[in-house]
Enzyme design. Structure first.
Site, PDB file in Angstrom:
ATOM      1  N   HIS A 162      -3.318   1.241  -6.343  1.00 40.33           N
ATOM      2  CA  HIS A 162      -2.161   0.490  -6.261  1.00 40.33           C
ATOM      3  C   HIS A 162      -1.869  -0.605  -7.481  1.00 40.33           C
ATOM      4  O   HIS A 162      -2.262  -1.932  -7.117  1.00 40.33           O
ATOM      5  CB  HIS A 162      -1.878  -0.104  -4.944  1.00 40.33           C
TER       6      HIS A 162
ATOM      7  N   HIS B 219      -2.381  -3.133   0.430  1.00 41.72           N
ATOM      8  CA  HIS B 219      -2.671  -2.017  -0.512  1.00 41.72           C
ATOM      9  C   HIS B 219      -2.723  -2.753  -2.097  1.00 41.72           C
ATOM     10  O   HIS B 219      -3.306  -1.936  -2.921  1.00 41.72           O
ATOM     11  CB  HIS B 219      -1.393  -0.882  -0.453  1.00 41.72           C
TER      12      HIS B 219
ATOM     13  N   LEU C 234       0.939  -1.980   7.519  1.00 38.27           N
ATOM     14  CA  LEU C 234       1.864  -2.990   7.124  1.00 38.27           C
ATOM     15  C   LEU C 234       2.516  -3.815   8.517  1.00 38.27           C
ATOM     16  O   LEU C 234       2.766  -3.288   9.465  1.00 38.27           O
ATOM     17  CB  LEU C 234       2.910  -2.479   6.226  1.00 38.27           C
TER      18      LEU C 234
ATOM     19  N   ASP D 257       8.008  -5.831   0.324  1.00 37.99           N
ATOM     20  CA  ASP D 257       9.192  -5.330   0.880  1.00 37.99           C
ATOM     21  C   ASP D 257       9.085  -4.488   2.363  1.00 37.99           C
ATOM     22  O   ASP D 257       9.726  -4.811   3.326  1.00 37.99           O
ATOM     23  CB  ASP D 257      10.115  -4.473  -0.068  1.00 37.99           C
TER      24      ASP D 257
ATOM     25  N   HIS E 293       3.908   2.069  -7.882  1.00 40.01           N
ATOM     26  CA  HIS E 293       3.466   1.632  -6.765  1.00 40.01           C
ATOM     27  C   HIS E 293       1.776   2.119  -6.397  1.00 40.01           C
ATOM     28  O   HIS E 293       1.009   1.459  -6.197  1.00 40.01           O
ATOM     29  CB  HIS E 293       4.355   1.903  -5.706  1.00 40.01           C
TER      30      HIS E 293
ATOM     31  N   GLU F 278       5.176  -7.395  22.438  1.00 36.00           N
ATOM     32  CA  GLU F 278       3.788  -7.341  22.861  1.00 36.00           C
ATOM     33  C   GLU F 278       2.741  -6.962  21.428  1.00 36.00           C
ATOM     34  O   GLU F 278       1.762  -7.309  21.411  1.00 36.00           O
ATOM     35  CB  GLU F 278       3.969  -5.881  23.567  1.00 36.00           C
TER      36      GLU F 278
END
Lengths: 710, 710
Positions: free
Chosen positions: B49, B89, B141, B180, B286, B444
C-alpha cells in the site's frame, strides 16, 4: 398535494391535519387507555419494558391513525408503508397498535399473552418478522434503523425501475422509531451516514428522545449535539417539543417528512419515559413493571377504575375502527393500478408481478457457464464468472461491497450504481436509483443490516448480495445472524478466506470465523474448491429461498480439478476419488481442496497407501442429506479413519473426522505460499503427518476414541 | 508554555516551530527520500500500500521529528507518547519512520524485508504490537482509533490517580492517524462519540484526508460534512490545507492539539494519495505498486538516480540522528522524576511502580469470598460477589458496561465513574478521571476496542473489564478478537447466556456464539456452573496475563452445588461425581450444569444406570492439561460413552462427547423455565434421551463412530 420525488415518483396524499383537529377531543382518552394497557400488560407479567411504549403513545397514534398507509386485513399489501421499531424492546407499543388497528391475528387474548408461557404467542420479547404487521425482527440495537435504510432503498430501486408516468406502483414510505440507544450503536451510525449520502427522502426516523437508558441519564455517556450531527450527515431535522401529547405537532412533522424533497428526515421528539408513573423520566421505567400500586395510582390519576385491568373502552375501539376498511380501499386501488399498468405496459407489468411474487426468471441457471477455463483461477474470480452474467440480466439482484470493488469481482459489464441521480452531475458518478450496484463504503455491518432490509421488503423480490473479505464478516456478523434468524435470503460473497490470503497477516486471516458460521442456524457456509464448485455454491445460494449463504472464496489462484462437480456442492460433501480398499479418507475443503488430492496421490505413489478423497464444501448441506448418504460418503463405520485438511480452527470437524490438520493459533503475515509453508500446508509435510497418524493408530488404541490434531 | 489540563496535570513543552523553521530547507529532501523509499519497498514486493504512506510523509516528519515524545532506544519508555496507525495498511509509513528515527530492531535489512518470505520479519502487512515501536496491532479498520481512545483514557486515569503537584509521572499524549475508512466504520464512530463525551484533550486524531478509498472517490459513498460531525460530537477541529508539504502548518496544528484545553482534537489534513506518481489522487495508488517505470519517473522528477533503489542520503540520516539521544534524555528525566516522587510519596510511588511493572497486589485472591450463600443465585450475581470486592480495593481494574449496569452486577460500593470532572456540576455525575467505572453507552464494539487500548497502554498496568449480555459480544467480536491476537489481558463479563435468559427471545439467546469463542485462539471462554465455579472463573481470568477471558454467566438463579470446586475450573473440566463402574459420562456446562447432576440422579434412581458427571466450564483450559488428565477425566478410551448437555450449537463438543443434547436452531421467546421446557431441557425429557441413546448404542454399531444429536 403532489410530491415530486427525485426518483420521478409523484404521490398525492391529503393532509391529515383537519382530521387530527376534528378528533382531537378523543386523543386524551386514547392516550390514557393505551398507556394503562401497557402498564397492565407489564404488571401482569411482572416485567417487560413499559416506559418507552408509554412515552411513545402519541407518536403511535399519529402514525397508525393519521399517517401510515397500511392494511390490517391485508398485512402483506405490497405497497404498504413499512414501519420498523428499531428500539424493539418497546415491542408492546407495536403489538398494542396492531391490536387496536385491527390486525386479525393480534387478538386481545394474544396481546394479553405477552411474555406468557404459551409457545405460540404473537407477542415475543422483541418484534419478530414471522408475525402479521411486523416488517423486520428487531431487538439488537441499531439493526432496525439499518434495516429501514434497506427498506427505503428497496422502494427507491423498485419505484425507479417499474414506475411509469401515471403508474406509481411502488410509492411507499418507510418509518422507523429509534431510541437513544440506536443513536449510539455503530451499525446505526454507519447506516445513517449512508442514508444521508443516498438522500433517501422516503425514509423518516422518529427519535423517541427521552434521554434515559438502562444506566440512567444519557448524559452519562452521550453529550453530543444530535441534531447537528444528523444535519452534518445529510438529514433534515425537525424538532417536536411535546412528544407526549402534541399529536397535531407530531402529525405535522411526519407529513413534512413524508413530503421531504431531498433528504431523509430525523424527527427529534421529546418524550418522557414512563410518563405519569412514579418512575417517570427515570431508568427504572425502562425495563421493569411499575408495581401494582403504581399501576393503580396511574389509573386513579387518569380517572379509570384501579380495580379494572386491560380496559379498552368503546370510544377507543371506535377511534380505530375505520382503519381496516381504509386499508382495504388502498389495497383495491393498488390492485387496480397494477392491473391497469400491466395492460399499458405488458412486459414490465409481468416482470413486476413476478418480482412481487418473488419469482426469478425460469432460465436463471442458463446464465451460468457450463465450463470454465482450465488455468488456475482464484475462486473470487470464479465467483465473478458465475454470478456477474446473472446479475447483469436479472433485476432481482442488488449487489454491494464494503469498498472492495477491485478485490471481490462483482462488477458486471454495464453495471449502474445505486445513487441519487444528482451525483452524476456533482461527482460524475454513473448511477441513479435504478442502479443495482451499491457502494456501501467501509461499513460492513451496515452493509449486511441494510441488505436484510432489502430482503425484508417482500419475500425474494430483491435478493441482496454483499461482498467483502471473509474476515470482515465478523464485523457484520450480528446482521448476518439477523438475516438467518429471519429466514431472509441474502448472499454474502466472502473473499480472501484462509491463511492463503497472505501478507495482510493475522488480522485478515480468518482462523476461527468459519466455526461461527458453521454453528449458526439457518445459514449455509460454503467453501467451494474451484470454479466448478463455485458454480455449485451459487446455485445452492440462489436456491436457498429462506436462508442466507456465505460463499467463501480464495484470493489466490486455485488449480481447476477434473473431479469436482457443481451438483456435488448441493449435497455438502461428495466423493472425489473412491477406492473400495482405501485405508484412509481425506476431507478436502475449499481453497485447500487440491491439497487433499495431491496428498492422496503422493500417499499412493510414495507410500503405497490408498486414500479416498472427499470434497466437503458445506457442513450444513451435508447434514441435510440422508443418514445413508452421509455414512456412505464418510465410511467411518467401516473403520476407515478420516482426516480433514483445512487451515482453520478444527472446531466442528470432529463430527466428521478422526484427525485434522488444522490451525489452532492466529495466522502470520507472509505471502500466500510462504504462509501455507509456515503452517505446514505443503504436500510433503501433509503426507508425512497422515502417514505418521496411520502408524500411531496401529500402536495406540486410545487414539481411536479421540480426535487428534496432527 | 504551561498547559493546565482538566485532570490537574500541567506540562511544559516548548514549541517546535523555531526548529521547524530552522530546518525547513531540509524538508524537501527528507520528504522526497521518504516517498521514494516507500515506492521502492512496494515495487520490490510488487504490491503493498504505497499511496497513503506517500501522501502522509509530511505528517510523519512533523510527528516523529518535531512533536512526539518517545525514545527509540527505550521503546517501552512508560511515559512515551502513544502513536496509533489506525489506517494500518499504510504500515510502511510507520516502519519507515521507525527505521529513520533509530529504533534498533528496525534495521535497514528488516525494512527491506517488507512482505518477504522471511517468517521473522518485523514488517508484517499491518503493524503488530509485538514489534518495537508499535503500540497496538491495527488493520481491521476503525479499531485503531478506538484503541487510541482507550490509550488516552489510560493516561487520564493514571495521571489523575498518581500525579501530584510537581510530579506529573504520567503526562503522555496519544496521536492517532486515520484515513477516510475509519470515519465510516461504526466502531470508530462509537469511539469518537465517547471520546467527545469524555473530553479527552490528550487525544489527537489526524485525518489523512485524501478522499480516496479502494472503490474510488469517497464521494461514491460519503458526502457528509465531516468537520461539522466531529464538532457536533464534541471535538475541536483544525484544518490543514496543504498536508503534503506544509510541515510548519502541520506542526502548528499538532501543537495546538497537544495544548487543547477541553476537547479532543481532529486535525483534517488534506493530502494527495500517491503524490507525484502517475496514479496520484486515484484509487489505483492505494493498494498496488506503481510499476518500475513509474517509480523510475518519480525518481527522475525528484532529481534522484532512477537506477538506484532504497537510497537514504547522509543529510536525511543526519536529520533524524539526534532523536535517540533526545529520547534517552526524556527517559532519564522521567526516571529521576519517578525516583524523586517515590521519595516524596513513598506509598503512592511504590504502588505506581508496581503498576508500571504490571503487578497486582500479592493478596488479591484474599478478596474473593471463601464460600457463598447456599440459596439459588444467578451466576451474574455470583460474579459480582466474587469480583466487586477486588475491584473496590485494586486500582488496576477499570470496569465498564455497555449500558447494562442494572443487569451485570459490576458496581462495587463507593465506585466512582470515569468522567470529565465538570460533569459533576452540569449533570450531577459522581465521577472524575480517577474513576474506574466506565459507562460506555450502548457501544459494545467500541467498549471492547477501547478496552484493548486500556490494556495496551502498558502490559497489565490496567486490566480492563467489560460487561454486557453474552449475545452482544457478537457486536464486539472483532475487538475481542484483536485483544486475543495481541495477547492483551481483558475480562469480558457476559451475562444472560443460553436460552435460560428467557423472554427476550431468539435475538438475545446465544446459540452459536460459544462456538466462535471456543474456536478463537488465545481466549478463555468459561461457563461457570455456580458461585464456586464463578470464583474459579475469575481466578483463571485474572491469572491469564496474556489472554482475554469471557466469563459467561446466567441471568436466572442457579442451584449451588456441593460438588463444584474453584480449582477445578482452572483445569477446564473435572469430575463432579465419579463411579468406577459407570456406563455413561455426562458432561455438564455452566448454567445447565445442575441438569447433568439431576439426570445422573434420576438415571440411578429410576433406571439403575450409573453415570459419571463432569463439569466442563472451559474447553481451552482443558486442552492445556496433560493427555493423561484429559483421558482420565473423560474415560472415553474405556468405552464409556460421553453425553454433553448444553443448549448451544454442538459444534466443537464432538471432540469430547459421543452424543449431545444441544440446540441446532435459533431460540424462542419464552420465560426462562418455559424456554428450557420448550427445548427439552427438563430432567425427565433429558433422562429419557440418555436412556434411549444407551439402548440404541447396543443395537447400532455404527453409532459408536458418529456424534449423535439427541
Amino acid at each position: 398535494m403532489t410530491v415530486p420525488q427525485s426518483n420521478g415518483v409523484s404521490k398525492s396524499l391529503p393532509s391529515a391535519l383537519p382530521l387530527v383537529q376534528k378528533l382531537s377531543k378523543d386523543h386524551d382518552n386514547v392516550l390514557k387507555t393505551f398507556r394503562l394497557l401497557i402498564a397492565d400488560l407489564c404488571q401482569q407479567f411482572g416485567g417487560g419494558h413499559p416506559g418507552g411504549a408509554i412515552g411513545m403513545a402519541a407518536i403511535g397514534v399519529s402514525l397508525w391513525k393519521y399517517i401510515m398507509r397500511y392494511a390490517p386485513h391485508t398485512p402483506n399489501f405490497f405497497n404498504r408503508d413499512r414501519f420498523v421499531l428499531s428500539n424493539g424492546h418497546t415491542c408492546l407499543f407495536q403489538y398494542s397498535f396492531l391490536h387496536l388497528t385491527g390486525y386479525e391475528a393480534m387478538t386481545f387474548d394474544q396481546l394479553k399473552s405477552y411474555h406468557s408461557d404459551r409457545a405460540d404467542a404473537l407477542c415475543p420479547g422483541h418484534p419478530e418478522i414471522e408475525h402479521e404487521g411486523i416488517e423486520v425482527t428487531t431487538g439488537p440495537l441499531g439493526q432496525g434503523i439499518a434495516n429501514a435504510v434497506g427498506l427505503a432503498m428497496a422502494t427507491k430501486n423498485l419505484a425507479t425501475t417499474y414506475n411509469r408516468p401515471g403508474y406509481d406502483v411502488v410509492s411507499n414510505h418507510t418509518w422507523c422509531m429509534i431510541g437513544d440507544a440506536c443513536l449510539q450503536e455503530g451499525v446505526a451510525l454507519e447506516a445513517i451516514s449512508l442514508a444521508g449520502h443516498f438522500r433517501l427522502n422516503n425514509l423518516t426516523v422518529i427519535y423517541d428522545n427521552n434521554q434515559v437508558t438502562c444506566d440512567g441519564s444519557v448524559d452519562l455517556t452521550n453529550t453530543e449535539d444530535v441534531n447537528a450531527k444528523m444535519r452534518a450527515s445529510g438529514w433534515d431535522v425537525i424538532d417536536v417539543e411535546d412528544g407526549c401529547y402534541d399529536i397535531e405537532g407530531i402529525v405535522g412533522a411526519l407529513e413534512q417528512a413524508r413530503n421531504a424533497q431531498e433528504k431523509p428526515t430525523f424527527i427529534n421528539v421529546k418524550t418522557i419515559i414512563g410518563l405519569d408513573s412514579h418512575v417517570a423520566g427515570t431508568a427504572t421505567a425502562h425495563g421493569a413493571a411499575f408495581g401494582p400500586q403504581s399501576v393503580a395510582n396511574l389509573k386513579t390519576l387518569y380517572g379509570f377504575n384501579p380495580e379494572e385491568h386491560f380496559v379498552i373502552g368503546d370510544a377507543v375501539r371506535k377511534f380505530f375502527q375505520d382503519l381496516p376498511a381504509r386499508g382495504e380501499q388502498w389495497v383495491q386501488e393498488w390492485n387496480q393500478l397494477v392491473s391497469d399498468y400491466t395492460v399499458k405496459h405488458p412486459e414490465l407489468g409481468a416482470e413486476f408481478q413476478a418480482r412481487v411474487r418473488g419469482e426469478l426468471p425460469a432460465n436463471w441457471e442458463q446464465h451460468i457457464p457450463s465450463s470454465f477455463p482450465e488455468k488456475p483461477t482464484a475462486s473470487r474470480a470464479s465467483s465473478g464468472l458465475v454470478f456477474n452474467p446473472i446479475a447483469k440480466e436479472i433485476n432481482t439482484f442488488m449487489v454491494g461491497t464494503a469498498d472492495l470493488s477491485p478485490s471481490v469481482n462483482m462488477i458486471w459489464p454495464g453495471k449502474v450504481d445505486f445513487q441519487h441521480p444528482d451525483l452524476r452531475t456533482t461527482c460524475g458518478i454513473n448511477g441513479d436509483y435504478s442502479g443495482r450496484y451499491i457502494h456501501y463504503g467501509i461499513r460492513e455491518h451496515a452493509m449486511c443490516a441494510i441488505s436484510n432490509g432489502l430482503a425484508a421488503y417482500s419475500p425474494n423480490t430483491i435478493i441482496p448480495v454483499t461482498s467483502t473479505f471473509f474476515m470482515f464478516y465478523l464485523y457484520a456478523a450480528p446482521a448476518v445472524r439477523m438475516g438467518a434468524l429471519q429466514n431472509l435470503q441474502g448472499i454474502h460473497v466472502a473473499t480472501h478466506d484462509s491463511i492463503g490470503m497472505g501478507e495482510d497477516g493475522p488480522t485478515h486471516q480468518p482462523i476461527e470465523l468459519a466455526a461461527l458460521y458453521r454453528a449458526m442456524p439457518n445459514i449455509l457456509y460454503i467453501r467451494p474448491g474451484d470454479s466448478e464448485e463455485v458454480a455449485g455454491a451459487w446455485m445452492a445460494a440462489i436456491n436457498a429461498k429462506k436462508a442466507p449463504t456465505i460463499i467463501s472464496t480464495s484470493r489466490q489462484a486455485l488449480p481447476q480439478l477434473k473431479q469436482t462437480r457443481r451438483d456435488g456442492v448441493a449435497r455438502g460433501a461428495y466423493v472425489l476419488e473412491e477406492d473400495e480398499f482405501a485405508t484412509v479418507t481425506l476431507l478436502g475443503v475449499g481453497a485447500e481442496l487440491s491439497f487433499a488430492l495431491d496428498v492422496a496421490a503422493q500417499l499412493r505413489a510414495q507410500k503405497g497407501i490408498t486414500a479416498r478423497v472427499i470434497s466437503f464444501p458445506c457442513q450444513r448441506l451435508f447434514e441435510q442429506q440422508s443418514l445413508e448418504y452421509r455414512r456412505e460418503t464418510l465410511r467411518r463405520h467401516r473403520g476407515i479413519p478420516a482426516i480433514v485438511i483445512e487451515p482453520y480452527a478444527p472446531n466442528g470437524w470432529e463430527r466428521y473426522a478422526d484427525a485434522g490438520i488444522n490451525v489452532n493459533r492466529f495466522g502470520h503475515s507472509l505471502p500466500s505460499k510462504a504462509a501455507y509453508k509456515f503452517f505446514g500446508y505443503e504436500i510433503d509435510a501433509l503426507t508425512t503427518k497422515v502417514v505418521r497418524y496411520l502408524d500411531q493408530l496401529n500402536g495406540d488404541e486410545y487414539l481411536r476414541h479421540e480426535f487428534v490434531d496432527l
